[in-house]
Design an enzyme around this catalytic site. Structure first.
Site, mmCIF file in Angstrom:
data_model
loop_
_atom_site.group_PDB
_atom_site.id
_atom_site.type_symbol
_atom_site.label_atom_id
_atom_site.label_comp_id
_atom_site.label_asym_id
_atom_site.label_seq_id
_atom_site.Cartn_x
_atom_site.Cartn_y
_atom_site.Cartn_z
ATOM 1 N N THR A 1 0.808 -1.221 0.000
ATOM 2 C CA THR A 1 0.000 0.000 0.000
ATOM 3 C C THR A 1 0.843 1.275 0.000
ATOM 4 O OG1 THR A 1 -0.049 0.011 2.400
ATOM 5 C CG2 THR A 1 -1.872 -1.104 1.286
ATOM 6 N N LYS A 2 2.145 1.169 0.068
ATOM 7 C CA LYS A 2 2.985 2.364 0.233
ATOM 8 C C LYS A 2 3.184 3.105 -1.096
ATOM 9 C CE LYS A 2 3.081 1.709 4.547
ATOM 10 N NZ LYS A 2 3.917 0.958 5.444
#
Ligand SMILES: *Cc1c(COP(=O)(O)O)cnc(C)c1O
Length: 395
Positions: free
Chosen positions: A196-197
């Site tokens: 998700t980064k």
């Protein structure tokens, strides 16, 4: 999950188009890069990891970058490399992911929390000062959501009290403060490439430092405490023996991961611009809602726009958890970053942390909602998020 929205009507998005929170943006270059590594049979730590490290150094303007398999590993090895362990205290924030304090605990040291700033949600130097004892060895600031911490205040404290500084830059790839890049203020900066980064390698992390001795130590600790890189061992330059010179870990990054990271790094700035535009849209679209909007960065700060986290205003007739359920029923994926660390049973039990000792982080943790903020969002997706959030907030 119900097919209907919580008001009994039609959801803003169709169920088959559920907007997954934090879905990664994967392009054809990433796919081609992984296939290339597979075809070449270099699937472990090899030339692409080296290339990724050098490219990351160039992006951050750092002297040394060491790739590892997570930010948790990066934090753990950073603390170990500074010689911090049992009997030592490390001050950090309650408004972070559990990995931040787990890394301190894995190193054998004691995490000490200082409450955060109510505007930036970042470690507050005034609160930190009150927590410094003779056992304090380091500060571990987290640039929450991508907004830089007050690094002037924190570095001044570190200097006065001779403390080491490890920056948790999991949200802060593109972050800058007074023109200087996040991760270059402290002794070490740690980055995450989780799915998700802002940049992903599926799983992965990076440590940057200006000190060669620390980089060498981290490299060694990441691969069993061995003196030679495995990929050099098997190269055509002749067999070389390795020595195990200390007890290390298995934290190395693979070429398959670096193959995903390289094209992601090349797209970082374009993606940052896209997220900045979505953030600005949200700020305008939600200005009249009963929420506390995230504070805009100051003129000398560059926000990485990793998370968009409005707080449901106190006294609103619906709970934060009701809002989460309602948005999910509208087929909009949401997140919570984060419930304050003092709310988790393990830390309460093992460290005696209590909500009343961290009133600001506890309040943020009770009211925060993370809305999708990804460069992969289409204009239609952004419109749907706006419509759905306004709807569940009663507008
Ligand atoms: C994601 C995250 C981590 C952990 O990163 P991993 O790469 O999953 O180990 C640490 N700190 C913060 C603030 C994070 O958001």
């Amino acid at each position: 999950m119900s097919k209907l929205a919580v008001d009994g009507g039609r959801p803003v998005r169709a169920r088959k188009d559920f907007l997954v929170f934090g879905a990664p943006q994967i392009g054809e270059e990433e796919i081609a890069g992984v296939v290339d590594s597979l075809r070449r049979r270099w699937i472990g730590t090899g030339p692409k990891v080296m290339e990724f490290e050098r490219a990351f150094e160039a992006y951050k303007g750092a002297s040394h970058a060491v790739a590892v398999n997570s930010c948790t590993a990066a934090l753990h090895l950073s603390i170990l490399s500074l010689g911090i362990g049992p009997g030592d205290e490390v001050i950090t924030t309650p408004m972070t992911f559990c990995a931040t304090v787990n890394a301190i605990l894995h190193a054998g040291a004691k995490p000490v929390l200082a409450d955060c700033d109510p505007v930036t949600y970042n470690l507050d130097p005034k609160q930190v000062a009150r927590k410094i004892t003779r056992k304090t060895r380091a500060l571990l600031p987290v640039h929450f959501a991508g907004r830089p911490c007050d690094m002037r205040g924190l570095m001044r404290l570190a200097k006065t009290h001779r403390l080491r500084v490890v920056e948790d830059c999991a949200h802060a790839l593109e972050t800058e403060y007074h023109g200087r890049k996040a991760g270059t203020f402290g002794d070490l900066g740690c980055f995450s490439f989780y799915a998700t980064k802002n940049l992903t390698t599926a799983e992965g992390g990076m440590v940057i430092t200006s000190r060669k001795a620390l980089a060498d130590r981290i490299k060694r600790l990441a691969l069993h405490g061995m003196t030679q890189d495995a990929w050099k061992r098997y190269s055509d330059s002749g067999y070389a023996h390795y020595d195990v010179v200390e007890l290390g870990y298995k934290y190395n990054m693979t070429d398959l991961q670096a193959a995903i990271g390289l094209p992601q790094l090349a797209r970082l700035e374009a993606n940052w611009k896209r997220r900045a535009a979505i953030w600005a849209r949200y700020q305008k679209a939600f200005a009249d809602l009963p929420v506390d909007l995230p504070a805009e960065p100051l003129p000398y700060e560059r926000h990485a726009y990793h998370l968009y986290t409005p707080l449901i205003r106190k006294g609103f007739h619906r709970s934060r958890d009701w809002i989460l359920t309602a948005l999910t029923a509208e087929n909009i994926g949401v997140g919570v970053h984060y419930r304050a660390l003092c709310d988790h049973p393990y830390y309460r039990r093992a460290l005696g942390w209590k909500r009343r000792d961290f009133p600001i982080a506890s309040d943020i943790g009770d009211r925060t909602v993370s809305l999708p903020l990804s460069p992969a969002l289409s204009e239609g997706d952004v419109e749907d998020v706006i419509t759905a959030f306004r709807k569940v907030m009663g507008r």
